[in-house]
Design an enzyme around this catalytic site. Structure first.
Site, PDB file in Angstrom:
ATOM      1  N   GLU A  60       0.825  -1.208   0.000  1.00 56.92           N
ATOM      2  CA  GLU A  60       0.000   0.000   0.000  1.00 56.92           C
ATOM      3  C   GLU A  60       0.861   1.261   0.000  1.00 56.92           C
ATOM      4  OE1 GLU A  60      -0.599  -2.659   1.802  1.00 56.92           O
ATOM      5  OE2 GLU A  60      -2.554  -3.302   1.060  1.00 56.92           O
ATOM      6  N   HIS A 127     -10.505  -6.376   8.705  1.00 51.87           N
ATOM      7  CA  HIS A 127     -11.206  -6.143   7.444  1.00 51.87           C
ATOM      8  C   HIS A 127     -12.554  -5.458   7.659  1.00 51.87           C
ATOM      9  CE1 HIS A 127      -8.386  -9.417   6.547  1.00 51.87           C
ATOM     10  NE2 HIS A 127      -8.402  -9.003   5.293  1.00 51.87           N
TER      11      HIS A 127
END
Length: 324
Positions: A60, A127
């Site tokens: 990321e 998540h």
């Protein structure tokens, strides 16, 4: 006018912006051949080619850094985080570079970082987070959180056209559960403008994201008891629509602030402070917050249900406030 899901609306908005502007390109993990973890970018590699739909390594920080560099070179990158939980790996570059470049030397940074956030799908603590407040606290960023398919398309298009870095929160619970008529023609929903989803007179309920739907369900139920909720959907969290918030509070004189995010440091605290500063004399009761507790999101389905705000929690708060 076609009926689109929230997910399809985002996909259509991105697709149209890529057709409209050749400087728009996508980058992220598994967004090309696989079409993205949730299939938001399905078919885009075949349509726009590998120069504009770039599969990246699982990094990321590299995705965010590449997007910032491309934006400074005149491109309009749209970077996907496979889950917004992992945006933390690119946090330094977002808050110390993307957000500050305009203030340091006046350059535009037209980039969007988008991805799924939120709970309700039993994704566990890695998540399911609602981490939008990490970025609402950073001057130089814009933070968007649509609740409807129409807004999802209009806001992603507005975000891509904006010259500032935009963090675009897509609530994964809504991806395939929310569906409505969405115009096929070009339109945008302006950033920074809230929407009144239901007119009311007793309590202003201010919220965003998936909680808008929970709020509307609670409002429908409470109407049968004679309690009228006005539901305000912020749509953009930074900058948020202060005028709409204060207008609704002054109209109803009581307010509930609702979000899925945990309580301490959540947006409700900031809104409560502004309401107390600017509309205190219009209030007929305490400012009430309905939020998640200050814990990570549980994996266990029963515990996750307990963690999330729901219709019952809103109704209990509304009844208590209405009687105040």
């Amino acid at each position: 006018m076609a009926q689109l899901t929230y997910l399809e609306a985002i996909r259509q908005g991105i697709w149209e912006e890529m057709e409209r502007d050749p400087s728009v390109f996508l980058l992220g993990e598994d967004i090309g051949v696989y079409g993205g973890a949730f299939k938001v970018t399905a078919g885009m590699l075949e349509q726009f080619g590998e120069d504009r739909v770039v599969d990246t390594p699982i990094s990321e920080s590299a995705i965010v850094g590449a997007a910032i560099g491309a934006a400074l070179m005149g491109m309009r990158p749209v970077a996907e985080m496979q889950f917004m939980d992992f945006i933390s790996c690119g946090f330094d570059q977002i808050v110390n570079m993307a957000a500050k470049i305009h203030y340091r030397w006046g350059a535009a940074v037209p980039m969007v970082i988008r991805g799924p956030a939120g709970a309700g799908v039993h994704g566990g603590p890695f998540h399911s987070q609602s981490n939008e407040m990490w970025f609402v606290h950073v001057p130089g960023l814009k933070v968007v959180a649509p609740s409807t398919a129409y807004d999802a398309k209009g806001l992603i298009k507005a975000s891509i056209r904006d010259n500032n870095p935009v963090i675009f929160y897509e609530h994964k619970y809504l991806y395939r559960r929310t569906k409505e008529d969405v115009p096929a023609q070009d339109f945008v929903v302006p950033l920074g403008k809230a929407a009144v989803r239901r007119e009311g007179s007793d309590i202003a309920l201010i919220t965003y994201g998936a909680m808008v739907w929970t709020a509307l369900e609670a409002a429908e139920s409470l109407a049968k008891e004679g309690i009228s909720l006005e539901v305000v959907d912020l749509r953009t969290l930074l900058p948020y629509d202060e005028q709409c918030v204060l207008s609704s509070v002054r109209k109803c004189s009581k307010v509930i602030l609702l979000h899925e995010d945990t309580r301490i440091g959540g947006l409700a605290g900031e809104l409560a402070a502004v309401i107390a500063e600017k509309a205190f004399e219009d209030l007929d009761g305490p400012i009430v917050r309905v939020t998640a507790p200050d814990t990570p999101v549980p994996f266990s389905p029963p515990l996750e249900e307990f963690f999330l705000p729901n219709v019952q929690k809103i109704a209990d708060a509304a009844r208590q406030l209405a009687a105040y």
